[in-house]
Design an enzyme around this catalytic site. Sequence first.
Site, PDB file in Angstrom:
ATOM      1  N   HIS A  41       1.698   4.499  -2.871  1.00 19.25           N
ATOM      2  CA  HIS A  41       1.836   5.963  -2.786  1.00 19.25           C
ATOM      3  C   HIS A  41       3.209   6.362  -3.319  1.00 19.25           C
ATOM      4  CE1 HIS A  41      -1.760   6.890  -0.515  1.00 19.25           C
ATOM      5  NE2 HIS A  41      -1.429   6.090   0.480  1.00 19.25           N
TER       6      HIS A  41
ATOM      7  N   HIS B 199       0.824  -1.210   0.000  1.00 14.15           N
ATOM      8  CA  HIS B 199       0.000   0.000   0.000  1.00 14.15           C
ATOM      9  C   HIS B 199       0.860   1.264   0.000  1.00 14.15           C
ATOM     10  CE1 HIS B 199      -3.526   2.525   1.202  1.00 14.15           C
ATOM     11  NE2 HIS B 199      -2.541   3.271   1.679  1.00 14.15           N
ATOM     12  N   GLU B 200       1.739   1.348   1.002  1.00  6.19           N
ATOM     13  CA  GLU B 200       2.527   2.574   1.130  1.00  6.19           C
ATOM     14  C   GLU B 200       3.457   2.752  -0.062  1.00  6.19           C
ATOM     15  OE1 GLU B 200       1.570   4.760   3.053  1.00  6.19           O
ATOM     16  OE2 GLU B 200       0.313   3.511   4.339  1.00  6.19           O
TER      17      GLU B 200
ATOM     18  N   HIS C  39       3.314   6.491  -7.024  1.00  2.43           N
ATOM     19  CA  HIS C  39       2.622   7.704  -7.476  1.00  2.43           C
ATOM     20  C   HIS C  39       3.597   8.888  -7.428  1.00  2.43           C
ATOM     21  CE1 HIS C  39      -1.449  10.099  -7.136  1.00  2.43           C
ATOM     22  NE2 HIS C  39      -1.035  10.034  -8.371  1.00  2.43           N
TER      23      HIS C  39
HETATM   24 ZN   LIG Z   1      -2.642   5.317   1.993  1.00  2.97          ZN
END
Ligand SMILES: [Zn+2]
Length: 716
Positions: free
Chosen positions: A509, A505-506, A512
């Site tokens: 980011h 998940h992290e 991105h």
């Molecule tokens: Zn998040």
Amino acid sequence: MHKYMNLKKFSYLSVLALLAATTSCKRLSTAGADNGEETNPFFEASKLPLQAPDFAKIKDSDYQPALEEGMKQQQAEINKIAENTEAPTFENTLVALEKSGQLLTRVNNVFSLVSSANTNPTLQKVQEEEAPKLAANTDAIFLNTKLFKRVQTIYQKRNELKLDAESKRLVEYYEQKFELAGANLSESDKETLKKYNQEEAGLSAKFVNMVLAANKAGALLISDKAELAGLSDAEIQAAADNAKNTKQDGKWLISLQNTTQQPLLQSLSKRATRQKLFEASYNRAEKGDANDTRATIARIAELHALEAKLMGFRNYADWKLHDQMAQTPEAVEKFLAQLIPAATSKAKAEAADIQALIDQQKGGFKLEPWDWNYYAEQVRKAKYNLDENEIKPYFELDKVLKDGVFYAANQLYGLTFKERKDLPVYQEDVRVFDVFDKDSTQLGIFYCDYFKRDNKNGGAWMNNIVGQSKLLNQKPVIYNVCNFTKPAPGKPALISADDAKTMFHEFGHGLHGLFANQQYPTLASPNTARDYVEFPSQFNEHWMMDPKIFAHFAVHYQTGAPMPQALVDKIKKAGTFNQGYALTEALGGDAIDMAWNTLGADNAKQDVDKFEAAALAKAGLNLSQVPPRYRSSYFLHIWANGYAAGYYAYAWTEMLDDDAYSWFEENGGLTRANGQRFRDMILSKGNTENYGDMFKAFRGHEPDIKSMLKSRGLVK
Ligand SMILES: [Zn+2]
């Protein structure tokens, strides 16, 4: 499928301060610089690769003067733009704005990292003192009438200026930003808004520190080892070490995580201990002591309502959703209403399964929230024969990182990674990696800080230390912070499946941020709306269970043997287990958040506990066995981290990520071509296009909730 917060600090500094550091900062004259005293390391851009911060030189005492000087400098820059006697142009106004505040951004990005991930009383004091000043600094920009007039003039002529698409988007962005910040208000209303903003910023900073103190004070101290029955030897050892570190040798200390439910509740077999741990969590910030947050949050909620009224909006949510993908509170409520019946009816079925098990074991009691995870774990074992301790040896942190998270980024996007030990870090557990693009050029630098410490905020998050911008000639330097249990010295870090998912998940980011490809720092990924920013991160979670990725990282830490297929199948099957509970507790958080932030100014003074209970009941989420994921009194998202009226964003973006992943499933799954398409159409675009349009272009249709309900196991 727990969701993790991304603590992007929009609240204090807003967008200008998210601009990253630069190479062209001139040296400042500082007292003593000439007679051998050290210059503040923030006064110049770091000379380290990609301007990575030089933690070897940064002292705690450097932050406050650099923040102060940074604000002073930025105000001078802003005044110069606003007072310019030349007619406003894109270049002399908006590009100038994009170039302003570089010292402030440089110091604030690092301060935000260390004050959240490695804080101490000195940093906390700076945080509390500077937060209102930083809020005032932002206000002084976005409430500057002359500056707004220049932006408006450019906005009105935007179609005649022959701007490229990104530049035109920047004009529209700033026009809306100024308007939503209150630039259209009368001078006296502006003064009132500034006062509200400053009071709120101060209260938010105070709230964060109160919750941190409440978490620490609320840790459960155990004197009799028998009470820890059910925990593994490693967990007991960790609790013993924890007690020792706080000078309570010979006892056991169980730290509190941010959420209402605590991880060890699934293993503790003594019901009395479970109840004590649960209550320690549930009541942590409502004890009537110095860490009781209720008066503070009641006042923040009131301020939200007053601010919204001043701005001419019905309520805070109405105001704050204006520039989000969802746009209105009604759209959010409609979206949540599509989920609540499916989630609660599944949760009720799960509760019945658990009660049946309790009765079968002749427990003789009614299921309570502190029992849920303990019996759910047994139901899971019975139904799926799955034991967390069977899984963990296959999830060794270093392998999950390099052979899982990094490998997936390699297979999808062609990235490669190389650890480097030469860059200074702010704490010895922090690791640093160079990130190389598909053509081997350097894309950015990645820091990770995975282990829990009691001077670290709970949860997991990502942010930039240096933001990408072609205008400022900057490449991204990013970090991930998590709270995994640190192994004893010399032992491997074996993490849970949830922890592994958090890493994906992290790092989503992170991708991105790494793929940002913008001219202007304000529009660069991941600077996007709250209900969009979790889309790339949650999307990246999907690759953890991809057969090729999973087989690559999930090998036994001692033997190197792949995880047996039967166990893999069980993990997959168990993926939809307990999702009624998980979604209901998250929706409880959504309901609380939306209720507080749709209060009108006329009835904004509320009793915290009564109001919370009423909000849950009204939404149909008052299941006594499924408490909200966070209660109001320790809900960092809505009182401090810029997620007020935005917690729904996690569920909303789940709809986006599940739907986008369905596109991959329909088009051949894990391939470089598919990864490139996602990079080109989503990850690299930042906030350069309308969010709905970007999604639709990628997916081929408007976001559809079906994939989400299916992936949660709530529909067939
Ligand atoms: Zn998040």
